[in-house]
Design an enzyme around this catalytic site. Structure first.
Site, PDB file in Angstrom:
ATOM      1  N   ASP A 179      47.099  67.093  26.395  1.00 18.49           N
ATOM      2  CA  ASP A 179      47.919  66.749  27.558  1.00 18.49           C
ATOM      3  C   ASP A 179      49.201  67.586  27.541  1.00 18.49           C
ATOM      4  O   ASP A 179      49.923  67.614  26.539  1.00 18.49           O
ATOM      5  CB  ASP A 179      48.262  65.255  27.521  1.00 18.49           C
ATOM      6  CG  ASP A 179      49.062  64.821  28.742  1.00 18.49           C
ATOM      7  OD1 ASP A 179      48.439  64.378  29.706  1.00 18.49           O
ATOM      8  OD2 ASP A 179      50.306  64.930  28.711  1.00 18.49           O
ATOM      9  N   ILE A 180      49.475  68.270  28.645  1.00 17.83           N
ATOM     10  CA  ILE A 180      50.710  69.052  28.749  1.00 17.83           C
ATOM     11  C   ILE A 180      51.880  68.084  28.953  1.00 17.83           C
ATOM     12  O   ILE A 180      51.890  67.306  29.912  1.00 17.83           O
ATOM     13  CB  ILE A 180      50.642  70.051  29.921  1.00 17.83           C
ATOM     14  CG1 ILE A 180      49.466  71.011  29.730  1.00 17.83           C
ATOM     15  CG2 ILE A 180      51.953  70.833  30.039  1.00 17.83           C
ATOM     16  CD1 ILE A 180      49.234  71.937  30.913  1.00 17.83           C
ATOM     17  N   GLU A 222      46.905  67.219  34.169  1.00 16.75           N
ATOM     18  CA  GLU A 222      47.481  68.088  33.140  1.00 16.75           C
ATOM     19  C   GLU A 222      46.722  68.006  31.825  1.00 16.75           C
ATOM     20  O   GLU A 222      47.220  68.455  30.792  1.00 16.75           O
ATOM     21  CB  GLU A 222      48.951  67.699  32.909  1.00 16.75           C
ATOM     22  CG  GLU A 222      49.180  66.303  32.364  1.00 16.75           C
ATOM     23  CD  GLU A 222      49.376  65.256  33.449  1.00 16.75           C
ATOM     24  OE1 GLU A 222      50.047  64.265  33.169  1.00 16.75           O
ATOM     25  OE2 GLU A 222      48.853  65.453  34.565  1.00 16.75           O
TER      26      GLU A 222
END
Length: 304
Positions: A179-180, A222
């Site tokens: 996950d960004i 994301e």
């Protein structure tokens, strides 16, 4: 259309005539009196068209046709026959198996053959174009347009194959959910176009840092998902940490500014996978733990 043609007939005189006539028309012709040896040539070289006699000692032309189509259905085949016996049955069998044409020997003139050859080559050209278009559409369907990695659907198709192999050979398999961190804030500060570049940038780093046998996909928003075949939980954790550091050390330059990037990663693994859902659910729990612990970190979910 100039072509590479394989001619098969136990009549050496006819082979010579075929080589001469087709060569004069600009084609490259390889003659073979032995159908078994001819099939070996077919497997080694790229031929566009096969012209074969139907009645030969070692292998019938119908069998040659069947084997050619099994190798590559776009290779066209013209059948030649000189006997009256079973002519009708052979013609029906040849057409059912996909022969381009069925010609009687002796040929009344070479123009008859040349017309059949041109028709066969046009058919092959069309088939190759259709194959190329189909493959292009399949790549588009399987590739996320923004990042160039697997779509979610295609990722899970490939993962299901890996899980079957894992169960069969009792090999470990691991999964990472990436996950960004704070992508929504990046979009707010720099714009959606910057966010898109962040996604593409992280995807590229994931692909560059993993092995060719690993599978990298877009999970949604994301998040990315990575499958690590034949990788234990400990090795997966090491890979995840390597990915985290690589992304942290490679910020994105956008509009003359440096955009700081970090990711949170959840790791799950088990030696004998029971289902895709179990594997991804464990990775998701680990990812949530990483985010709750402050982000920019790797968390591992123990197997049940």
């Amino acid at each position: 259309m100039k072509a590479n043609i394989l001619a098969i007939d136990d009549d050496q005189l006819l082979l010579s005539l075929l080589e001469k006539a087709l060569g004069k028309a600009g084609h490259t012709v390889t003659g073979a009196a032995d159908p078994v040896q001819a099939l070996k040539l077919l497997d080694q070289h790229g031929f566009d068209l096969v012209i074969t006699d139907v009645n030969m000692p070692k292998l019938s032309g119908i069998k040659v046709l069947e084997m050619v189509k099994a190798l590559d259905e776009t290779i066209e085949v013209i059948i030649l026959t000189g006997g009256d016996e079973q002519r009708f049955e052979n013609a029906i069998a040849a057409m059912r198996l996909g022969a381009s044409d069925f010609l009687l020997k002796p040929l009344r003139n070479m123009d008859e053959l040349l017309v059949a050859v041109e028709k066969a080559l046009e058919k092959r050209k069309l088939a190759l174009n259709v194959r190329q278009l189909t493959e292009s559409l399949e790549r588009m369907r399987n590739t996320d347009f923004l990042t160039g990695i697997c779509t979610r659907r295609y990722f899970f198709e490939r993962l299901s194959i890996e899980l079957m192999r894992t169960k069969r050979y009792l090999k470990p398999i691991s999964c990472l959910l990436v996950d960004i961190d704070h992508l929504g804030q990046i979009n707010a500060d720099y714009g959606i176009s910057c966010g898109d570049q962040v996604l593409a940038h992280v995807a590229r780093l994931l692909v560059e840092t993993t092995r060719g046998t690993d599978i990298v996909g877009r999970y949604g928003g994301e998040e990315f998902i990575v499958a690590l075949p034949e990788t234990s939980r400990e090795a997966a954790q090491t890979t995840a940490e390597k990915l985290r550091k690589r992304i942290e050390e490679h910020n994105l330059h956008f509009g003359g500014k440096e955009v700081t990037l970090t990711v949170s990663i959840g790791v799950a693994s088990f030696e004998e996978a029971t289902s895709i859902g179990d594997l991804v659910a464990q990775a998701s729990v680990a990812l949530q733990n990483a985010k709750r612990a402050g982000r920019n970190r790797v968390c591992v979910e123990a197997t049940p």
